[in-house]
Design a protein around this motif. Structure first.
Motif, short mmCIF file in Angstrom:
data_model
loop_
_atom_site.label_atom_id
_atom_site.label_comp_id
_atom_site.label_asym_id
_atom_site.label_seq_id
_atom_site.Cartn_x
_atom_site.Cartn_y
_atom_site.Cartn_z
N GLU A 63 72.59 13.00 47.93
CA GLU A 63 73.38 11.87 48.44
C GLU A 63 74.74 12.36 48.94
OE1 GLU A 63 74.66 8.31 49.75
OE2 GLU A 63 72.60 8.77 49.14
N ARG A 140 68.02 7.00 54.87
CA ARG A 140 69.34 7.40 54.40
C ARG A 140 70.17 7.99 55.53
NH1 ARG A 140 73.62 8.02 54.18
NH2 ARG A 140 75.01 8.66 52.51
N SER A 144 74.21 4.53 55.31
CA SER A 144 74.77 4.92 54.02
C SER A 144 74.46 3.88 52.94
CB SER A 144 76.27 5.14 54.13
OG SER A 144 76.91 3.95 54.51
N ASP A 146 71.54 2.91 52.23
CA ASP A 146 70.27 3.30 51.62
C ASP A 146 70.50 4.47 50.67
OD1 ASP A 146 68.31 1.47 52.68
OD2 ASP A 146 68.71 2.39 54.64
N ASP A 147 71.33 4.25 49.68
CA ASP A 147 71.76 5.26 48.72
C ASP A 147 70.56 5.84 47.98
OD1 ASP A 147 72.61 5.78 45.71
OD2 ASP A 147 74.37 6.10 46.99
N LEU A 148 70.46 7.16 47.96
CA LEU A 148 69.34 7.84 47.30
C LEU A 148 69.39 7.73 45.78
CD1 LEU A 148 69.18 11.02 49.54
CD2 LEU A 148 67.54 9.14 49.47
#
Length: 158
Positions: A63, A140, A144, A146-148
């Motif tokens: 991330e 992702r 941003s 779509d935070d891992l």
């Protein structure tokens, strides 16, 4: 015979032994490519001071990599994502999936006959939850939001 590509880019050069395997024997399967790509990106990330050691918390390092190497859904110019983006997204997705697989158990669901098999590769973890790590890496890149780390936590909770 389908010539596989990593997100539209020929795989030659990305996985060093891949080209040789295609000329001397049957092409490697996605099941074989995923852990190789994950190890390759782990080594690359570690050489750039990202803690990609396959530990559960290392997804936060991936991330951080996205935060530092992309802007507005695009790789920063001259950054670590500026070249071979398809191969790198495949490897980053493979890495995140392998972290979860090692932590939670499970197996990859792949289809070597699918021309977009690299994108559509799924991971079924031990709890029965199925996820698509390569698609998550692509999302992702674009956003941003779509935070891992949040995504991985959701998989862990089942």
């Amino acid at each position: 015979m389908i010539t596989r590509r990593f997100f539209g880019l020929l795989a030659a050069g990305f996985l060093p032994s891949r080209a040789a395997s295609q000329t001397t024997s049957a092409p490697r399967r996605l099941q074989e490519d995923i852990p190789i790509a994950a190890q390759w990106i782990s080594n690359a990330l570690q050489s750039s001071d990202y803690g990609a050691d396959f530990s559960p918390q290392s997804i936060s390092e991936v991330e951080r990599f996205f935060r530092e190497q992309t802007k507005d859904g695009e790789p920063i110019s001259d950054g670590l994502m500026a070249q071979d983006i398809g191969s790198r997204l495949f490897a980053l997705g493979s890495y995140c999936g392998e972290v979860l697989r090692k932590e939670l158990g499970g197996h990859w669901l792949t289809n070597d006959d699918d021309p977009e098999g690299e994108i559509n590769a799924a991971l079924e973890v031990g709890s029965g939850v199925t996820c698509w790590p390569m698609q998550r890496a692509m999302k992702r890149l674009r956003s941003s939001e779509d935070d891992l780390v949040a995504w991985a936590e959701g998989i862990r909770r089942g």
